[in-house]
Scaffold this motif. Structure first.
Motif, PDB file in Angstrom:
ATOM      1  N   ASP A 106       0.830  -1.212   0.000  1.00  0.00           N
ATOM      2  CA  ASP A 106       0.000   0.000   0.000  1.00  0.00           C
ATOM      3  C   ASP A 106       0.863   1.260   0.000  1.00  0.00           C
ATOM      4  OD1 ASP A 106      -2.384  -1.415  -0.073  1.00  0.00           O
ATOM      5  OD2 ASP A 106      -2.708  -1.293   2.109  1.00  0.00           O
ATOM      6  N   ALA A 107       1.920   1.254   0.795  1.00  0.00           N
ATOM      7  CA  ALA A 107       2.820   2.411   0.860  1.00  0.00           C
ATOM      8  C   ALA A 107       3.521   2.633  -0.476  1.00  0.00           C
ATOM      9  CB  ALA A 107       3.838   2.231   1.980  1.00  0.00           C
ATOM     10  N   LEU A 108       3.936   1.554  -1.119  1.00  0.00           N
ATOM     11  CA  LEU A 108       4.586   1.677  -2.423  1.00  0.00           C
ATOM     12  C   LEU A 108       3.599   2.190  -3.472  1.00  0.00           C
ATOM     13  CD1 LEU A 108       7.543   1.022  -3.440  1.00  0.00           C
ATOM     14  CD2 LEU A 108       7.033   0.198  -1.156  1.00  0.00           C
ATOM     15  N   VAL A 109       2.366   1.739  -3.428  1.00  0.00           N
ATOM     16  CA  VAL A 109       1.364   2.230  -4.374  1.00  0.00           C
ATOM     17  C   VAL A 109       1.173   3.735  -4.197  1.00  0.00           C
ATOM     18  CG1 VAL A 109      -1.107   2.134  -4.971  1.00  0.00           C
ATOM     19  CG2 VAL A 109       0.206   0.008  -4.686  1.00  0.00           C
ATOM     20  N   ARG A 110       1.099   4.195  -2.955  1.00  0.00           N
ATOM     21  CA  ARG A 110       0.969   5.647  -2.698  1.00  0.00           C
ATOM     22  C   ARG A 110       2.209   6.401  -3.181  1.00  0.00           C
ATOM     23  NH1 ARG A 110      -1.036   3.629   1.979  1.00  0.00           N
ATOM     24  NH2 ARG A 110       0.857   4.119   3.157  1.00  0.00           N
ATOM     25  N   THR A 111       3.373   5.820  -2.945  1.00  0.00           N
ATOM     26  CA  THR A 111       4.610   6.466  -3.378  1.00  0.00           C
ATOM     27  C   THR A 111       4.654   6.564  -4.898  1.00  0.00           C
ATOM     28  OG1 THR A 111       5.785   5.675  -1.422  1.00  0.00           O
ATOM     29  CG2 THR A 111       7.137   6.318  -3.313  1.00  0.00           C
ATOM     30  N   PHE A 112       4.330   5.473  -5.576  1.00  0.00           N
ATOM     31  CA  PHE A 112       4.289   5.516  -7.035  1.00  0.00           C
ATOM     32  C   PHE A 112       3.306   6.564  -7.527  1.00  0.00           C
ATOM     33  CE2 PHE A 112       6.179   1.147  -7.153  1.00  0.00           C
ATOM     34  CZ  PHE A 112       7.259   1.464  -7.969  1.00  0.00           C
ATOM     35  N   GLY A 139       9.713   7.967 -20.981  1.00  0.00           N
ATOM     36  CA  GLY A 139      10.173   6.593 -20.744  1.00  0.00           C
ATOM     37  C   GLY A 139      10.198   6.245 -19.275  1.00  0.00           C
ATOM     38  N   LEU A 140      10.654   7.173 -18.475  1.00  0.00           N
ATOM     39  CA  LEU A 140      10.674   6.983 -17.019  1.00  0.00           C
ATOM     40  C   LEU A 140       9.260   6.782 -16.489  1.00  0.00           C
ATOM     41  CD1 LEU A 140      11.528   7.373 -14.004  1.00  0.00           C
ATOM     42  CD2 LEU A 140      11.375   9.810 -14.460  1.00  0.00           C
ATOM     43  N   THR A 141       8.337   7.624 -16.911  1.00  0.00           N
ATOM     44  CA  THR A 141       6.953   7.537 -16.440  1.00  0.00           C
ATOM     45  C   THR A 141       6.338   6.193 -16.818  1.00  0.00           C
ATOM     46  OG1 THR A 141       6.748   9.938 -16.605  1.00  0.00           O
ATOM     47  CG2 THR A 141       4.698   8.681 -16.454  1.00  0.00           C
ATOM     48  N   ALA A 142       6.604   5.724 -18.012  1.00  0.00           N
ATOM     49  CA  ALA A 142       6.093   4.419 -18.430  1.00  0.00           C
ATOM     50  C   ALA A 142       6.638   3.311 -17.531  1.00  0.00           C
ATOM     51  CB  ALA A 142       6.459   4.145 -19.888  1.00  0.00           C
ATOM     52  N   ALA A 143       7.919   3.368 -17.199  1.00  0.00           N
ATOM     53  CA  ALA A 143       8.518   2.349 -16.331  1.00  0.00           C
ATOM     54  C   ALA A 143       7.922   2.405 -14.926  1.00  0.00           C
ATOM     55  CB  ALA A 143      10.032   2.531 -16.277  1.00  0.00           C
ATOM     56  N   LEU A 144       7.706   3.604 -14.399  1.00  0.00           N
ATOM     57  CA  LEU A 144       7.107   3.749 -13.072  1.00  0.00           C
ATOM     58  C   LEU A 144       5.662   3.258 -13.062  1.00  0.00           C
ATOM     59  CD1 LEU A 144       8.430   7.258 -11.982  1.00  0.00           C
ATOM     60  CD2 LEU A 144       9.265   5.004 -11.239  1.00  0.00           C
ATOM     61  N   GLU A 145       4.936   3.556 -14.128  1.00  0.00           N
ATOM     62  CA  GLU A 145       3.545   3.106 -14.202  1.00  0.00           C
ATOM     63  C   GLU A 145       3.464   1.584 -14.279  1.00  0.00           C
ATOM     64  OE1 GLU A 145       1.892   5.482 -17.371  1.00  0.00           O
ATOM     65  OE2 GLU A 145       1.574   7.178 -16.018  1.00  0.00           O
ATOM     66  N   GLN A 147       5.653  -0.492 -12.839  1.00  0.00           N
ATOM     67  CA  GLN A 147       5.924  -0.936 -11.471  1.00  0.00           C
ATOM     68  C   GLN A 147       4.705  -0.703 -10.579  1.00  0.00           C
ATOM     69  OE1 GLN A 147       8.527  -2.514 -10.081  1.00  0.00           O
ATOM     70  NE2 GLN A 147       9.805  -2.548 -11.897  1.00  0.00           N
ATOM     71  N   SER A 148       4.055   0.423 -10.744  1.00  0.00           N
ATOM     72  CA  SER A 148       2.862   0.734  -9.957  1.00  0.00           C
ATOM     73  C   SER A 148       1.767  -0.290 -10.203  1.00  0.00           C
ATOM     74  CB  SER A 148       2.360   2.135 -10.306  1.00  0.00           C
ATOM     75  OG  SER A 148       1.168   2.424  -9.609  1.00  0.00           O
ATOM     76  N   TRP A 149       1.544  -0.619 -11.459  1.00  0.00           N
ATOM     77  CA  TRP A 149       0.543  -1.627 -11.824  1.00  0.00           C
ATOM     78  C   TRP A 149       0.834  -2.942 -11.117  1.00  0.00           C
ATOM     79  CZ3 TRP A 149       2.358  -5.030 -16.117  1.00  0.00           C
ATOM     80  CH2 TRP A 149       1.503  -6.125 -16.314  1.00  0.00           C
ATOM     81  N   MET A 150       2.093  -3.353 -11.127  1.00  0.00           N
ATOM     82  CA  MET A 150       2.454  -4.629 -10.513  1.00  0.00           C
ATOM     83  C   MET A 150       2.208  -4.633  -9.011  1.00  0.00           C
ATOM     84  SD  MET A 150       5.806  -5.752 -12.607  1.00  0.00           S
ATOM     85  CE  MET A 150       5.719  -6.108 -14.352  1.00  0.00           C
ATOM     86  N   PHE A 151       2.485  -3.524  -8.353  1.00  0.00           N
ATOM     87  CA  PHE A 151       2.223  -3.453  -6.911  1.00  0.00           C
ATOM     88  C   PHE A 151       0.724  -3.365  -6.626  1.00  0.00           C
ATOM     89  CE2 PHE A 151       6.707  -2.817  -6.444  1.00  0.00           C
ATOM     90  CZ  PHE A 151       6.979  -3.425  -5.232  1.00  0.00           C
ATOM     91  N   GLN A 152      -0.011  -2.624  -7.443  1.00  0.00           N
ATOM     92  CA  GLN A 152      -1.455  -2.556  -7.248  1.00  0.00           C
ATOM     93  C   GLN A 152      -2.090  -3.931  -7.379  1.00  0.00           C
ATOM     94  OE1 GLN A 152      -3.629   0.682  -9.237  1.00  0.00           O
ATOM     95  NE2 GLN A 152      -1.619   1.572  -9.680  1.00  0.00           N
ATOM     96  N   ALA A 153      -1.615  -4.729  -8.321  1.00  0.00           N
ATOM     97  CA  ALA A 153      -2.165  -6.055  -8.541  1.00  0.00           C
ATOM     98  C   ALA A 153      -1.905  -6.990  -7.358  1.00  0.00           C
ATOM     99  CB  ALA A 153      -1.587  -6.651  -9.818  1.00  0.00           C
ATOM    100  N   GLU A 154      -0.889  -6.691  -6.562  1.00  0.00           N
ATOM    101  CA  GLU A 154      -0.537  -7.523  -5.402  1.00  0.00           C
ATOM    102  C   GLU A 154      -1.625  -7.514  -4.319  1.00  0.00           C
ATOM    103  OE1 GLU A 154       1.892  -9.596  -4.656  1.00  0.00           O
ATOM    104  OE2 GLU A 154       3.187  -9.272  -6.379  1.00  0.00           O
ATOM    105  N   ASN A 155      -2.314  -6.398  -4.138  1.00  0.00           N
ATOM    106  CA  ASN A 155      -3.274  -6.275  -3.032  1.00  0.00           C
ATOM    107  C   ASN A 155      -4.718  -6.261  -3.471  1.00  0.00           C
ATOM    108  OD1 ASN A 155      -1.546  -6.402  -0.899  1.00  0.00           O
ATOM    109  ND2 ASN A 155      -1.637  -4.241  -0.382  1.00  0.00           N
ATOM    110  N   ARG A 156      -4.987  -6.598  -4.704  1.00  0.00           N
ATOM    111  CA  ARG A 156      -6.377  -6.643  -5.178  1.00  0.00           C
ATOM    112  C   ARG A 156      -6.950  -8.026  -4.874  1.00  0.00           C
ATOM    113  NH1 ARG A 156      -7.050  -1.367  -5.499  1.00  0.00           N
ATOM    114  NH2 ARG A 156      -5.815  -0.443  -7.096  1.00  0.00           N
TER     115      ARG A 156
END
Length: 157
Positions: A106-112, A139-145, A147-156
């Protein structure tokens, strides 16, 4: 004082430089947040999240280097000192101590979310000033997005 002659006019260099500096501190802070979570993580998904956090650190550090080098190439001195990161990062604080896997996610999702929002703003601001910097930030934003997607999928559920 600038040691490196910029290929950009002063106004455009200032816009790109400010965006790059803000992005640099966000990325360095993100790498520190991910390492803090990495070292203090516990829970049933420890191993997979632990390894995923290493990916975040690598992504953040690699892009931080690219962002800092782009700033330097424009004649803007990058500032990655701890005091600068602490004073100017847009990333939210991460909890101290042992952190349950779900809390860390959750903290990583907020940080992203915070870092991505600022990165997207910088993409917009740099477009008219410097397409090369904008391209790096895209390119950076795409990479961060990603990573964000992957962390969001962890807690769904």
């Amino acid at each position: 004082m600038t040691v490196i002659d910029s290929p950009l006019p002063d106004k455009e260099r200032a816009i790109a430089g400010e965006a790059l500096q803000a992005t640099l501190v966000d990325l360095l802070d993100l790498s520190l947040v991910a390492k803090q979570a990495h070292w203090n993580l516990y829970g049933p998904r420890f191993r997979s999240i632990h390894l995923q956090l290493d990916e975040v650190v690598t992504t953040a550090r690699d892009f931080a280097d690219a962002v800092a080098e782009r700033a330097a190439a424009l004649g803007v001195s990058p500032d990655g000192r701890a005091a600068t990161i602490a004073a100017t990062s847009g990333a939210p604080a991460f909890p101290a101590g042992w952190t349950k896997d779900t809390v860390a996610i959750d903290a990583l999702v907020r940080t992203f979310a915070a870092v991505i929002a600022r990165a997207r703003t910088h993409v917009e601001l740099t477009g008219p000033a410097d397409a090369v910097t904008q391209d790096l930030l895209i390119g950076l934003t795409a990479a961060l997005e990603k990573q964000s997607w992957m962390f969001q999928a962890e807690n769904r559920t």
